[in-house]
Scaffold this motif. Structure first.
Motif: not given
Length: 218
Positions: A120-132
């Motif tokens: 779950q942490l990895r998924q959240e970090a990937r979403e952060l990379v895409k978003r900002d």
């Protein structure tokens, strides 16, 4: 590892409902948990409390001044059984009904829970990379070799991480790591695991590991 108690405040509110309502709520509170837990035993208890309260109300409406005897005894049993008995009963079963005791996990269950949390942490970090991506870079996502506080779940930035870090990804041999670094110097930055895999003609069985652990910051 124990999970914290759940529904503690709500369970106490439920348990003391018979006390504060003089037993009138007992059939309803017991009926609620009987349905919640799908328990025939609690369903029978709710029916008995309801019968006691109905008997008490019927006799109370029939006798303005009850005389000693069976009617008076039924009234006492019906009232105090549903009032005091219902309260004690609720307090006794509260922890079981609402699972307020810590839940013990086996070592395997703990390992599975931890692995799911890291994913779950990895998924959240990937979403952060895409978003900002700028913020992700500032937080050093994918850079476990650098001091940081943000937990990305174990992602590795293939565009900037050093060889020793890239080599920690399962399946990445020293030869493959050298190929990644060479391609990075010659061709520039990668944008995805698919591009990296196609460009370097990486083994197919490495695709899942790259999808799970790699990230590509600009």
């Amino acid at each position: 590892m124990n999970h914290p108690p759940r529904s503690t405040a709500g369970s106490f509110l439920w348990a003391f409902s018979p006390l504060v309502t003089f037993g009138f709520a007992t059939p309803f509170t017991m009926g609620f948990v009987a349905a919640k837990r799908r328990s025939w035993g609690l369903g029978v208890a709710a029916a008995m409390y309801a019968a006691g309260m109905v008997a008490w109300l019927a006799i109370a409406n029939s006798y303005e001044d009850p005389v000693p005897g069976i009617p008076a005894a039924v009234m006492v049993i019906g009232l105090f059984g549903s009032w005091i008995g219902g309260t004690l009963h609720s307090l006794l079963i509260r922890a079981t009904v609402f699972e307020t005791r810590p839940v013990r996990r086996t070592p395997n269950e703990q390992a599975l829970e931890h692995a799911r949390y890291r994913r779950q942490l990895r998924q959240e970090a990937r979403e952060l990379v895409k978003r900002d991506p700028k913020l992700a870079k500032e937080l050093r996502v994918g850079r476990p070799d650098l001091p940081r506080q943000y937990d990305d779940g174990g992602l590795i930035d293939f565009n900037h991480a050093p060889a020793r870090v890239i080599g920690t990804v399962p399946g990445m041999t020293p030869d493959l790591v050298d190929r990644v670094l060479s391609a990075r110097r010659e061709s520039g930055l990668f944008t995805s695991a698919e591009e990296l895999s196609v460009t370097l003609d990486l083994p197919v069985d490495l695709n899942d590991e790259l999808d799970e652990y790699s990230v590509y910051l600009p």
